[in-house]
Design a protein around this motif. Structure first.
Motif, PDB file in Angstrom:
ATOM      1  N   UNK A 103       0.854  -1.195   0.000  1.00 40.41           N
ATOM      2  CA  UNK A 103       0.000   0.000   0.000  1.00 40.41           C
ATOM      3  C   UNK A 103       0.883   1.235   0.000  1.00 40.41           C
ATOM      4  N   UNK A 104       0.323   2.350  -0.492  1.00 41.03           N
ATOM      5  CA  UNK A 104       1.101   3.582  -0.512  1.00 41.03           C
ATOM      6  C   UNK A 104       0.572   4.566  -1.527  1.00 41.03           C
ATOM      7  N   UNK A 105       1.263   5.689  -1.685  1.00 41.12           N
ATOM      8  CA  UNK A 105       0.822   6.715  -2.631  1.00 41.12           C
ATOM      9  C   UNK A 105       0.776   6.180  -4.055  1.00 41.12           C
ATOM     10  N   UNK A 106      -0.255   6.554  -4.773  1.00 41.10           N
ATOM     11  CA  UNK A 106      -0.493   6.159  -6.174  1.00 41.10           C
ATOM     12  C   UNK A 106      -0.939   4.714  -6.324  1.00 41.10           C
ATOM     13  N   UNK A 107      -1.160   3.999  -5.219  1.00 44.87           N
ATOM     14  CA  UNK A 107      -1.727   2.655  -5.285  1.00 44.87           C
ATOM     15  C   UNK A 107      -3.179   2.704  -4.817  1.00 44.87           C
ATOM     16  N   UNK A 108      -4.024   1.798  -5.307  1.00 44.94           N
ATOM     17  CA  UNK A 108      -5.424   1.782  -4.869  1.00 44.94           C
ATOM     18  C   UNK A 108      -5.522   1.518  -3.366  1.00 44.94           C
ATOM     19  N   UNK A 109      -6.486   2.150  -2.729  1.00 46.54           N
ATOM     20  CA  UNK A 109      -6.714   1.916  -1.305  1.00 46.54           C
ATOM     21  C   UNK A 109      -7.271   0.504  -1.117  1.00 46.54           C
ATOM     22  N   UNK A 110      -6.745  -0.200  -0.116  1.00 43.47           N
ATOM     23  CA  UNK A 110      -7.193  -1.560   0.159  1.00 43.47           C
ATOM     24  C   UNK A 110      -7.376  -1.727   1.664  1.00 43.47           C
ATOM     25  N   UNK A 111      -8.269  -2.642   2.010  1.00 37.11           N
ATOM     26  CA  UNK A 111      -8.447  -3.020   3.411  1.00 37.11           C
ATOM     27  C   UNK A 111      -7.646  -4.288   3.657  1.00 37.11           C
ATOM     28  N   UNK A 112      -6.767  -4.275   4.642  1.00 34.24           N
ATOM     29  CA  UNK A 112      -5.894  -5.417   4.873  1.00 34.24           C
ATOM     30  C   UNK A 112      -5.494  -5.489   6.336  1.00 34.24           C
ATOM     31  N   UNK A 113      -4.977  -6.642   6.732  1.00 39.09           N
ATOM     32  CA  UNK A 113      -4.494  -6.804   8.105  1.00 39.09           C
ATOM     33  C   UNK A 113      -3.208  -6.012   8.324  1.00 39.09           C
ATOM     34  N   UNK A 114      -2.256  -6.194   7.399  1.00 38.88           N
ATOM     35  CA  UNK A 114      -0.954  -5.541   7.525  1.00 38.88           C
ATOM     36  C   UNK A 114      -0.603  -4.922   6.173  1.00 38.88           C
ATOM     37  N   UNK A 115      -0.232  -3.660   6.177  1.00 35.00           N
ATOM     38  CA  UNK A 115       0.146  -2.963   4.938  1.00 35.00           C
ATOM     39  C   UNK A 115       1.646  -2.729   4.924  1.00 35.00           C
ATOM     40  N   UNK A 116       2.270  -3.021   3.799  1.00 33.12           N
ATOM     41  CA  UNK A 116       3.686  -2.724   3.582  1.00 33.12           C
ATOM     42  C   UNK A 116       3.756  -1.371   2.879  1.00 33.12           C
ATOM     43  N   UNK A 117       4.232  -0.348   3.574  1.00 33.75           N
ATOM     44  CA  UNK A 117       4.146   1.031   3.094  1.00 33.75           C
ATOM     45  C   UNK A 117       5.534   1.669   3.062  1.00 33.75           C
ATOM     46  N   UNK A 118       5.698   2.764   2.303  1.00 34.12           N
ATOM     47  CA  UNK A 118       7.015   3.412   2.231  1.00 34.12           C
ATOM     48  C   UNK A 118       7.314   4.258   3.463  1.00 34.12           C
ATOM     49  N   UNK A 119       8.600   4.341   3.768  1.00 32.34           N
ATOM     50  CA  UNK A 119       9.097   5.272   4.776  1.00 32.34           C
ATOM     51  C   UNK A 119       9.744   6.436   4.040  1.00 32.34           C
ATOM     52  N   UNK A 120       9.368   7.659   4.387  1.00 30.97           N
ATOM     53  CA  UNK A 120       9.825   8.824   3.632  1.00 30.97           C
ATOM     54  C   UNK A 120      11.352   8.943   3.709  1.00 30.97           C
ATOM     55  N   UNK A 121      12.024   9.113   2.565  1.00 28.05           N
ATOM     56  CA  UNK A 121      13.491   9.117   2.568  1.00 28.05           C
ATOM     57  C   UNK A 121      14.110  10.320   3.264  1.00 28.05           C
ATOM     58  N   UNK A 122      13.369  11.410   3.408  1.00 27.94           N
ATOM     59  CA  UNK A 122      13.918  12.597   4.061  1.00 27.94           C
ATOM     60  C   UNK A 122      13.505  12.690   5.524  1.00 27.94           C
ATOM     61  N   UNK A 123      12.244  12.532   5.800  1.00 29.84           N
ATOM     62  CA  UNK A 123      11.738  12.727   7.162  1.00 29.84           C
ATOM     63  C   UNK A 123      11.725  11.457   7.991  1.00 29.84           C
TER      64      UNK A 123
END
Length: 350
Positions: free
Chosen positions: A236-256
């Motif tokens: 899951x993440x920006x520019x991907x369709x929203x989904x309902x899930x138990x656990x989402x693998x998402x990006x960590x911002x490279x700057x912040x």
């Protein structure tokens, strides 16, 4: 942007640099070869953990003190050195000289074993440690007690918006020349794997086919019992369709260093450059064409790099991350930690 100056005399010791999140491979050792720079030119990162001497063995430190340090499973030793060392690319250092008697190393360069090995050229104070030996990422660690940041005139640091991440930040290919897996991928997946296990509750985790399965499925299937019950991991993440899930693998911002917000029951952050490759890289194998091809047809020239072996997350990074997760106090996860640590060379997925 800032430059770092000597705390004693005020001499400037670096070029202008902007802060980024600390990469997952900060403490990684890899193979027996010279590695590139740990950070991109013009950036710096802060490691919040204590580092360097003095050291104390695990058995010398009480459980209460260890957990106060954020460690929940046995490690060999703990550093009681200063916290907050500042990493920069070696090419961004200015106004320093080597301290010859502190330049020992194992093989090809210096590894910092003797303490700070760079001194301020103006006043002679030890201010930093350069590391460039084999197996270690090349970096200069500024001593937090010996330097101070100084704001400078120039363009303000601009934080990339989540929606623009795909266009403005490069992804990281997982495979390098000769078919070797990227050590950065091995480190960042190891960190994510430790967090994923802690969120699984000891239940089987189902992962989608594709790049997520390539780097996670073997280890998860070996470490967790077969289901049901089971939990589901979804990218899951920006520019991907929203989904309902138990656990989402998402990006960590490279700057912040912030984790992309979503409505999943639990989230596992992954370094943005690896996440981008998983989310948007088209890894379908192409079929050779026997006739002419239109210009708009996607081409495969040169052919993509393919791995020579199954993916293995970095074992040391995995164990170090797992030791710092409070969930490791739970018996089922502590059992996994102890078993992997005791049989570190017996597991084909590490």
């Amino acid at each position: 942007m800032v430059v770092f100056a000597c705390e004693r005399c005020g001499a400037v010791l670096t070029t202008q640099v902007s802060r980024v999140a600390l990469p997952d491979h900060a403490d990684q050792t890899y193979s027996h070869e010279l590695l590139p720079a740990f950070l991109e030119p013009g950036t710096y990162a802060v490691n919040p953990e204590p580092s360097g001497p003095p050291w104390r063995l695990w058995d010398e430190v009480g459980t209460e003190e260890v957990e106060a340090r954020g460690i929940y499973a046995p490690v060999y030793s703990l550093s009681y050195g200063p916290a907050g060392k500042i990493g920069i690319a070696p090419g961004d250092v200015r106004g320093t000289v080597l301290i010859p008697e502190r330049c020992d190393g194992y093989c090809y360069g210096v590894d910092g074993r003797d303490g700070p090995n760079l001194a301020c050229a103006e006043c002679g104070r030890a201010v930093a440690t350069r590391i460039d030996d084999c197996s270690l990422w090349q970096v200069v660690w500024l001593a937090p007690h010996a330097v101070r940041p100084v704001s400078v005139d120039g363009p303000a640091d601009r934080v990339i918006a989540w929606e623009a991440l795909r266009e403005q930040y490069p992804d990281l290919p997982p495979v390098e020349q000769r078919g070797w897996w990227s050590p950065q991928w091995e480190a960042t997946v190891a960190v994510a794997l430790a967090h994923l296990l802690s969120l699984s509750g000891g239940m089987r985790v189902v992962v989608p086919d594709g790049p997520v399965a390539t780097v996670f499925r073997r280890a998860l299937d070996a470490l967790l019992p077969p289901g049901p019950p089971e939990r589901h991991l979804t990218l899951a993440g920006p520019s991907l369709p929203a989904v309902a899930t138990d656990i989402a693998l998402v990006p960590r911002h490279p700057q912040t260093g912030e984790t992309w917000p979503c409505n999943a029951k639990a989230v596992v952050p992954l370094a943005a450059n690896a996440w981008l490759h998983m989310a948007f890289h088209d890894d379908r194998r192409l079929t050779p064409a026997t006739a002419g091809m239109l210009e708009e047809v996607r081409r495969d020239d040169p052919p993509p790099l393919l791995p020579a072996m199954p993916f293995r997350p970095d074992l040391d990074v995995f164990l170090a991350t797992l030791a710092r997760l409070p969930a490791t106090r739970e018996p089922w996860l502590r059992q996994i930690y102890d078993h992997v640590k005791a049989h570190r060379y017996d597991f084909p997925y590490f």
